[in-house]
Design an enzyme around this catalytic site. Sequence first.
Site, mmCIF file in Angstrom:
data_model
loop_
_atom_site.group_PDB
_atom_site.id
_atom_site.type_symbol
_atom_site.label_atom_id
_atom_site.label_comp_id
_atom_site.label_asym_id
_atom_site.label_seq_id
_atom_site.Cartn_x
_atom_site.Cartn_y
_atom_site.Cartn_z
ATOM 1 C CG LEU A 152 -5.853 55.359 8.188
ATOM 2 C CD1 LEU A 152 -4.927 54.792 9.262
ATOM 3 C CD2 LEU A 152 -5.301 55.059 6.798
ATOM 4 C CG ASP A 153 -11.318 51.843 4.818
ATOM 5 O OD1 ASP A 153 -11.838 52.933 4.540
ATOM 6 O OD2 ASP A 153 -10.893 51.044 3.960
ATOM 7 C CE LYS A 154 -15.675 49.198 13.672
ATOM 8 N NZ LYS A 154 -17.027 48.607 13.826
ATOM 9 N NE ARG A 254 -10.983 47.037 2.258
ATOM 10 C CZ ARG A 254 -12.055 47.410 2.958
ATOM 11 N NH1 ARG A 254 -12.145 48.638 3.451
ATOM 12 N NH2 ARG A 254 -13.040 46.553 3.138
#
Length: 335
Positions: A152-154, A254
Amino acid sequence: MSARTDHPSESTTAETITLVAAPESAGLRADRFLAEAIGSLSRSRVKALIAAGAASRDGKPLRDAADPVRAGSTYSLAIPGAVSALPLPQDIPLTILFEDADLIVLDKPAGLVVHPAPGNLDGTLVNALLAHAGEDLPGIGGEKRPGIVHRLDKDTSGVMVVAKTERAHRALSLAFAERDLDREYLALVWGLPNPPAGEIEAAIGRHPIDRKRMAVVERGGKHALTRYVSERAWGAACALLRCRLATGRTHQIRVHLAEIGHPVVGDPVYLRRTPAAARSLGEPARQALLSFPRQALHAATLGFRHPVTGRALSFSVPPPADFAALLTLLAGNVE
């Protein structure tokens, strides 16, 4: 090819290599020239160092790895000292949803990087997992480390699964590769998609100009499919979408939502300007959404079969406090 004033090696101490470009090197890409002249560094490693600001030409910063070499110019490359190949255990609190001898399922908080990388060498999920389960890790690939099978992105929160054994790592990696699992995300977006439920099918690849971003591309991208349904809407201002991934590309949700004109609230990369939909929000909701410091994206559900027992597992977690606060604030604040 060149005259050199130092002898490089990837050691535990930092060093700077200085090279004078010979006539036969003129016109080569800077990263190729430096990699071939130094000999002990790969071209990708040199390219990364150039991008990090570690290179210069005639005393001035060299930023572009593709810049053509100038004969007679002096090139320098600062090579940082090598760091330990294995991350160190760090006592970072984790919310564990499930754990057995083969895997760990957890609720990753926003702000936590998954794996050590330049700029984030520690303080990551891997560091936390080594402290949490280090003694119980049989190992992945001959190293005593957790097996990261997806990321998962930060600044994206939510459910993740991590393998503790080689067998579990292989099986889970295959499940993710073949999409033999269920993943559902919550995304708070600007505006209300029309139709309120549908599919976004568009190939994703590197942005043609900004290589740190992804983009919908006509050529050279990878097939990507996102399914969404509007869970709740606040007038024409914003909507809470429930998104399912049929593919797993970098930044897929996104990128796809920004492509159809409904970027995720707070997205620092794909929300490029103040959205017109913000005008229909009253205060303080408008300011809260416009100043939200991260993408309002949450991995709400993850379902898969246990890689060893075959048992069906499913985990769901609500959005974290900051995300939930936005949803609460929106109620009664739409003009």
